[in-house]
Design a protein around this motif. Structure first.
Motif, short mmCIF file in Angstrom:
data_model
loop_
_atom_site.label_atom_id
_atom_site.label_comp_id
_atom_site.label_asym_id
_atom_site.label_seq_id
_atom_site.Cartn_x
_atom_site.Cartn_y
_atom_site.Cartn_z
N THR A 148 0.82 -1.20 0.00
CA THR A 148 0.00 0.00 0.00
C THR A 148 0.86 1.26 0.00
O THR A 148 0.34 2.36 0.01
CB THR A 148 -0.92 0.03 1.23
OG1 THR A 148 -0.14 -0.32 2.38
CG2 THR A 148 -2.06 -0.95 1.10
N PHE A 150 2.88 2.46 2.30
CA PHE A 150 3.07 3.22 3.55
C PHE A 150 4.55 3.31 3.92
O PHE A 150 4.99 4.29 4.49
CB PHE A 150 2.30 2.57 4.69
CG PHE A 150 0.87 2.95 4.70
CD1 PHE A 150 0.47 4.22 5.11
CD2 PHE A 150 -0.10 2.06 4.28
CE1 PHE A 150 -0.86 4.58 5.10
CE2 PHE A 150 -1.44 2.41 4.28
CZ PHE A 150 -1.82 3.68 4.68
N GLU A 511 -7.93 11.30 -3.52
CA GLU A 511 -6.59 10.93 -3.07
C GLU A 511 -6.64 10.43 -1.61
O GLU A 511 -6.02 9.43 -1.25
CB GLU A 511 -5.68 12.15 -3.17
CG GLU A 511 -4.22 11.87 -3.26
CD GLU A 511 -3.45 13.17 -3.39
OE1 GLU A 511 -2.54 13.38 -2.57
OE2 GLU A 511 -3.80 13.98 -4.28
N GLN A 512 -7.42 11.16 -0.81
CA GLN A 512 -7.56 10.77 0.60
C GLN A 512 -8.26 9.42 0.71
O GLN A 512 -7.87 8.57 1.51
CB GLN A 512 -8.34 11.85 1.36
CG GLN A 512 -8.55 11.55 2.83
CD GLN A 512 -7.24 11.44 3.59
OE1 GLN A 512 -6.35 12.29 3.45
NE2 GLN A 512 -7.08 10.38 4.38
N GLU A 514 -8.18 7.03 -1.37
CA GLU A 514 -7.25 5.99 -1.74
C GLU A 514 -6.35 5.64 -0.56
O GLU A 514 -6.08 4.47 -0.28
CB GLU A 514 -6.41 6.48 -2.92
CG GLU A 514 -5.83 5.37 -3.75
CD GLU A 514 -5.18 5.95 -4.99
OE1 GLU A 514 -3.96 5.74 -5.14
OE2 GLU A 514 -5.87 6.63 -5.77
N GLN A 515 -5.93 6.69 0.12
CA GLN A 515 -5.09 6.47 1.30
C GLN A 515 -5.90 5.72 2.38
O GLN A 515 -5.38 4.84 3.05
CB GLN A 515 -4.60 7.81 1.83
CG GLN A 515 -3.39 7.66 2.73
CD GLN A 515 -3.02 8.98 3.38
OE1 GLN A 515 -3.33 10.05 2.85
NE2 GLN A 515 -2.39 8.91 4.52
#
Lengths: 645, 255
Positions: A148, A150, A511-512, A514-515
């Motif tokens: 992902t 991170f 975008e958020q 997706e995060q």
């Protein structure tokens, strides 16, 4: 007593195997998340990495540590919850045995000792399995984290031999805490229950259940009411808290709710004797239904609740940003190109935010006597205060943006909670030059994740840095001029990427989101598998323990196929109850947003996830039910109905 | 109606009863739906006697057994067990009594399936924290004719054998009173005879008191006396009756 525990253990291993599995899985889950979390404490930065890049990697590690901390918390909770519910169920299944023990002179203390001794054996064996299982879990968790994005691919979890001791303690602790309530309840079993099958069913809804369930629901309510305007981390914490407390509360109260739901399914009874039997069993086997429904409630509440809440929080943050902007268009370009925007006809005001490549060191004060210095490398934007105020509604909570000139800095929404004071100083490193800035204002907090940390005056940056910086310009179109016309002119001037504000905000929200998906995968990936295992487990235990009941049903005239079908209907009923209660908790997790400034418009209901969960839950429980019932009815009924326990 | 002594002859009349119920009433539920399971029952069971309790279904015979054994609390009246008033006794006192003074035999044997016959017999003394030698356990099993079955688990034994293990288990602590709930109910007639013979030996040999609830006139006839219950009241008593007489009396009550 120990020998007796051991013999019971060997005899009813099918019952214990389920409990053992939940302990092993729980230990593995906790161990894996702990080791991965330890890994984030030691960032691996390849030699020769530039300082800014190294800082970015370190930031990524730090950011993911808090997420993993939550994963550890969630794993612990889920493990204790599932182990507890499984143990309660296995103890309930052995009620008659325990009553017999009491009749033969066993004291309450001895019954407790027996059950706790079993818990220790289970904890010990389970943690041994868990330690082994934890290793592949750790790989999976690492893979989820790097997959992902991170942390960089170089990330490695840390193996510490202390983990072995910790895992054994966690396993035994989990088993003991999970069985404590069940053991206390079992110690109150009356000897008379050995002679007659009474009592057990008479009072499922104990005082403890009332108290525990009520308290948990109250706590859930309190959290929901605190929810309306929190930032990303707060939203995540509250969603977790609401989902956890809500699941515990409803599971504790489920003996009340399950018969109620059974009542709702009453019309089904018209579809013939099988449906009638299923519906009656559902009402009668409250404890069984509660044990199966509990992990399902937790699974649905956590998955749907967290996803919906994070999605809604992202939408709310987007709406927040949208409300702040007094323009119609956003242009993304370089700093040099952005300077041409204001001169395009039809542009009334244009405010450019430049991503400033500088480092700022400030002092945080979280408590009167607790202060520490911290350096920021990202989230620093350079603006022109006059243009900014013409295109943005938000104003400082302290000080004024007008003061943002010369050697000044404004604490942005990103540091609103960290206690950077107005009047304090910040050290800026711009290229190879160091300047001291004064904090002249503080902006209010916003709900957005990764919002700007600091605003600096544009003239602080050297002209070369301004020209090459990434720029986002909010454009306010003059009254009477069509927005599309101005957008076309900007595009014709080849300034950069031109979007409407709505589009731009939507992209930020996307975008958020997706995060968020990444966060959900890391947080819930393995935990969801655990909950699914627990659901299957409870159903298998329930199925095998019902052999005699099935045999009696067949002697009454039901064919094997009919027994299977009736059990299937029953398990569908339980699934329906579990999902509904889980969705109820998930709805509560969103409750606070309903009364926020944006109302219901921002609600992000994960319909696809819900559909997938419903389909998956029914498929899994149906398959498990059919397989276990078939296995339990393999032996001719006469042999079983006459058999003694 | 009072039955001061259920026995004809054998024990000395001065011995205090092993179990005594004084004007015992037991109600279930309250208000309109209350059921009087026992209604003013007074009876004494002296040591060295075997009393069968009979009556139609729902006459209160199981409730009588439960109340006499301290498994259930009475609504009114007094229960004295092994010289101790247990009417309001605490759970601790009752547990202690079960360990020292009481044995139970059930219709469905209720052996612990996970344990061998020997372990089952050794369970009550071990729960009581009393050390018993292996010899003593084996002797108890030999007493019931199962000396060679000590290592078997309940499911490897026939119903009659299981009930004999249960009797060995009930007798190993030499309790003052044995409560038996339909002990022959699940047995064939030959096994039943063996079990009844064992119980007779306990009464005559060890001077223990047996209180037995049964439906079976043959089993009841093996006892020293038979008392009959109907609607929660003691209505009749026979001593030294034959199975036929017991059956006739029961048929009259049920009719």
């Amino acid at each position: 007593m120990w020998r007796m525990s051991w013999s019971t253990f060997r005899e009813r291993w099918t019952l214990f195997a389920g409990a053992l599995l939940t302990v092993a899985f729980g230990v593995a889950l906790v161990q894996a998340s702990v080791m991965v979390t330890l890994g984030t404490g030691r960032p691996r930065i390849p030699a020769g990495t530039p300082a800014a890049e190294a800082a970015r990697i370190r930031d990524a590690y730090e950011g993911v540590a808090s997420l993993l901390g939550m994963t550890v918390m969630l794993s612990c909770f889920l493990a204790v919850f599932i182990v507890g519910s499984t143990f309660a169920f296995t103890v309930a299944q052995r009620r008659a045995d325990l009553a017999l023990l009491r009749t033969l002179g066993g004291s309450r203390r001895q019954v407790m000792t027996l059950l706790l001794a079993e818990a220790v054996i289970l904890g010990l064996l389970g943690s041994l399995g868990g330690i082994a299982l934890g290793v592949p879990f750790m790989w999976i968790q690492t893979w989820l984290l790097t997959g992902t994005g991170f942390v960089p691919d170089a990330f490695a979890p840390v193996w510490d031999n202390g983990v072995l001791i910790a895992s054994v303690s966690v396993g035994i602790g989990m088993a003991l805490s999970g069985s404590l309530a069940a053991a206390l309840r079992a110690a109150r079993v009356r000897p008379l229950e050995a002679l007659r099958d009474i009592g057990g069913a008479a009072r499922v809804m104990t005082f403890g259940r009332w108290l525990w369930g009520g308290t948990m629901l109250l706590a859930t309510g309190a959290m929901v009411s605190a929810q309306g305007s929190v930032d990303f981390l707060g939203a995540l914490m509250i969603a977790l808290g609401v989902s956890l407390c809500g699941s515990v509360g409803l599971s504790a109260l489920s003996p009340l709710v399950v018969p109620l739901a059974g009542h709702l399914l009453r019309p089904l009874a018209r579809f013939g004797p099988l449906a009638e039997l299923a519906q009656a069993n559902l009402r009668d086997g409250r404890r069984r239904a509660a044990a199966t429904a509990a992990p399902m409630i937790a699974l649905v509440a956590l998955l749907v609740g967290l996803t919906a809440m994070l999605g809604t929080q992202a939408n709310a943050a987007g709406a927040d940003v949208r409300r702040d902007i007094l323009g119609q268009l956003v242009v993304t370009s370089t700093g040099a190109d952005a300077e041409r925007i204001a001169s395009v006809p039809g542009v009334e005001a244009a405010s450019t935010a430049l991503t400033a490549d500088i480092a700022l060191t400030v002092t945080h004060r979280e408590a009167p006597d607790e202060r520490y210095r911290m350096t920021y490398q990202s989230g620093i934007v350079a603006i022109d205060p006059d243009a900014y105020q013409r295109t943005h509604r938000r104003r400082p909570v302290s000080g004024s943006l007008d003061a943002l000139r010369g050697r000044a800095v404004v604490a942005g929404p990103g540091v609103a909670e960290t206690g950077v004071r107005r009047g304090s100083s910040a050290v800026a490193r711009i290229g190879d030059r160091t300047t001291t800035l004064k904090v002249v204002a503080r902006m209010p907090a916003t709900m957005e994740n990764n919002s700007d940390a600091f605003l600096v005056p544009r003239d602080l940056l050297p002209p070369a840095a301004v020209a090459s910086a990434r720029a986002e310009t909010v454009v306010k179109v003059a009254p009477g001029t069509p927005v599309a016309a101005v957008a076309d002119r900007l595009r014709a001037a080849r300034v950069g990427k031109v979007e409407t504000v709505d589009r731009w905000v939507a992209a930020r929200v996307a975008e958020q989101q997706e995060q968020n998906d990444g966060v959900m995968i890391v947080l819930m990936g393995l935990a969801a598998v655990y909950a699914v295992v627990a659901v299957i487990n409870a159903m298998v235990i329930a199925g095998t323990e019902r052999r005699r009941e099935f045999a009696v049903a067949r002697l009454t005239g039901l064919s094997r196929r009919q027994v299977v079908r009736s059990a299937l209907l029953e398990s569908c009923g339980v699934t329906l109850i579990g999902i509904s209660l889980g969705l109820l908790v998930a709805t509560a997790a969103l409750g606070g947003f309903l009364f926020g400034p944006s109302g219901t418009e921002i609600l992000a209901v994960p319909w696809r996830l819900i559909a997938a969960l419903v389909a998956g839950a029914f498929a899994i429980s149906a398959l498990t039910s059919v397989l276990t019932t078939r296995a339990a009815t393999r032996v001719p009924p006469v042999a079983l109905a006459a058999a003694r326990e | 109606m009072t039955f001061p002594s259920a026995q004809t002859g054998a024990p000395p009349a001065v011995a205090p009863p092993a179990v005594e119920l004084q004007s015992v009433a037991k109600r279930y539920g309250s208000g309109e739906t209350a059921v009087r399971a026992l209604d003013g029952v007074s009876i004494a069971f002296p040591p060295g006697t075997w009393t069968a309790v009979m009556g139609p279904s729902g006459s209160g015979k199981s409730t009588l057994l439960h109340c006499a054994a301290g498994l259930d609390r009475v609504t009114e009246g007094r229960v004295v067990l092994a010289g101790r008033d247990i009417t309001h006794a605490s759970e601790r006192v009752l547990t202690d009594l079960r360990r020292r003074a009481l044995g139970f035999v059930f219709q469905n044997f209720n052996l612990v399936g996970a344990l061998t016959a020997e372990q089952n017999v050794a369970l009550p003394p071990r729960l009581a924290g009393v050390r018993v030698g292996r010899q003593q356990i084996r002797a108890a099993l030999e007493d019931v004719g199962l000396g060679d079955r000590g290592r078997h688990r309940p499911r490897e034994l026939s119903g009659g054998q299981q009930q004999r293990v249960a009797i060995a288990r009930a007798m190993v602590t030499r309790p003052a009173v044995l409560f038996a709930d339909e002990p022959t109910g699940a047995l064939d007639s030959r096994s039943a005879r063996t079990v009844l013979g064992l119980m007779r030996r306990m009464v005559d040999g060890a001077g223990q008191c047996v209180v037995m609830v049964t439906h079976d006139p043959v089993a009841a006839a093996a006892a020293d006396a038979v008392v009959f219950l109907r609607d929660g009241r003691l209505v009749d008593r026979l001593a030294g009756a034959s199975a036929r007489e017991v059956a006739d009396r029961l048929a009259t009550l049920e009719g």
